[in-house]
Design a protein around this motif. Structure first.
Motif, short mmCIF file in Angstrom:
data_model
loop_
_atom_site.label_atom_id
_atom_site.label_comp_id
_atom_site.label_asym_id
_atom_site.label_seq_id
_atom_site.Cartn_x
_atom_site.Cartn_y
_atom_site.Cartn_z
N ILE A 182 -35.72 -79.51 1.82
CA ILE A 182 -36.58 -79.49 2.72
C ILE A 182 -35.92 -78.92 3.96
CG2 ILE A 182 -38.48 -80.32 4.20
CD1 ILE A 182 -39.21 -82.14 1.94
N GLU A 183 -34.73 -79.56 4.19
CA GLU A 183 -34.23 -79.07 5.56
C GLU A 183 -33.68 -77.65 5.44
OE1 GLU A 183 -30.33 -80.94 7.26
OE2 GLU A 183 -32.09 -82.51 7.27
N TYR A 184 -33.00 -77.39 4.26
CA TYR A 184 -32.49 -76.23 3.92
C TYR A 184 -33.67 -74.94 4.09
CZ TYR A 184 -29.43 -72.38 1.76
OH TYR A 184 -28.84 -71.48 1.14
N LEU A 185 -34.92 -75.31 3.45
CA LEU A 185 -35.88 -74.47 3.16
C LEU A 185 -36.36 -73.99 4.79
CD1 LEU A 185 -38.06 -76.01 0.37
CD2 LEU A 185 -36.77 -73.46 0.35
N ILE A 186 -36.60 -75.13 5.56
CA ILE A 186 -37.04 -74.89 6.87
C ILE A 186 -35.84 -74.04 7.83
CG2 ILE A 186 -37.26 -76.18 9.03
CD1 ILE A 186 -38.76 -78.19 7.44
N ASN A 187 -34.50 -74.34 7.71
CA ASN A 187 -33.57 -73.57 8.04
C ASN A 187 -33.48 -72.10 7.83
OD1 ASN A 187 -32.42 -75.60 9.86
ND2 ASN A 187 -30.96 -76.15 8.30
N LEU A 188 -33.94 -71.61 6.61
CA LEU A 188 -33.95 -70.34 5.96
C LEU A 188 -35.08 -69.51 6.83
CD1 LEU A 188 -33.36 -70.60 2.26
CD2 LEU A 188 -31.72 -69.64 3.66
N CYS A 189 -36.15 -70.28 7.07
CA CYS A 189 -37.20 -69.97 7.70
C CYS A 189 -37.20 -69.44 9.19
CB CYS A 189 -38.61 -71.01 7.74
SG CYS A 189 -38.98 -71.29 6.23
N LYS A 190 -36.03 -70.14 9.72
CA LYS A 190 -35.78 -69.60 11.15
C LYS A 190 -35.34 -68.13 11.41
CE LYS A 190 -35.06 -74.38 12.39
NZ LYS A 190 -34.25 -75.46 12.62
#
Length: 190
Positions: A182-190
């Motif tokens: 989840i953390e990785y996905l959220i970081n990719l969204c930035k």
């Protein structure tokens, strides 16, 4: 744990039917029964969100899920096994290629590989196709809980060698891997 409010949005057969959202999108690629629906349910913390089945090839459309208006997950039909005609398979392939190559919202593809088996020929073919178009992708190794703890690292390293890029272990039953993904996905969204 990042608590994401997830909901099913719509199913689409082809690109022209996809929802008009201005959110980063993550299509899920993988063989039938690799655990894509279980992944969606695990990161949504909702066992009933995406329909899971023991019968391969149940997903026939692109199913869109909205995660807290932060990103979309697009669950694609699995490759490698489906009891459908050659014509139906050819149509899926055409529609999926059109979607993967032309959908502007796609942030990264996610390829799923089953930890219990060697990387399959169709996994490698899919990765070669993705690489040929230079599309962003990372890998989720599902069902890692079925592999003895003493062998998990070597399984992950073997997959990393065969399929380059980021690789994350994942288990739908063991939540310790969920937060990192989840953390990785959220970081990719930035």
């Amino acid at each position: 744990m990042n608590q994401l409010n997830a909901k099913f949005v719509i199913s689409a057969e082809k690109l022209s039917q996809c929802p008009a959202f201005n959110l980063p999108e993550f299509p899920l690629l993988g063989r039938s029964n690799v655990g894509k629906s279980s992944f969606i349910n695990a990161i949504a913390n909702n066992k009933k969100l995406a329909k899971t089945s023991n019968t391969p090839g149940k997903t026939r459309l692109i199913n869109f899920f909205n995660f807290s208006d932060m990103f979309m997950i697009a669950d694609l039909p699995g490759y490698g096994y489906a009891k459908v005609s050659k014509e139906a398979q050819a149509k899926w392939q055409k529609y999926l290629e059109e979607y993967l190559l032309n959908r502007k919202e796609i942030k990264s593809l996610i390829q799923f590989i089953d930890a219990r088996h060697d990387v399959q020929k169709n996994d490698i073919q899919m990765r070669e196709w993705v690489d040929a178009y230079n599309l962003p992708i990372f890998t989720i190794v599902t069902k890692i809980d079925y592999v003895p703890k003493s062998k998990q690292l070597s399984v992950i390293n073997k997959i990393k060698q065969e399929i380059k890029g980021e690789v994350f272990p994942f288990s739908a039953t063991d939540n310790r891997y969920t937060e990192k993904v989840i953390e990785y996905l959220i970081n990719l969204c930035k």
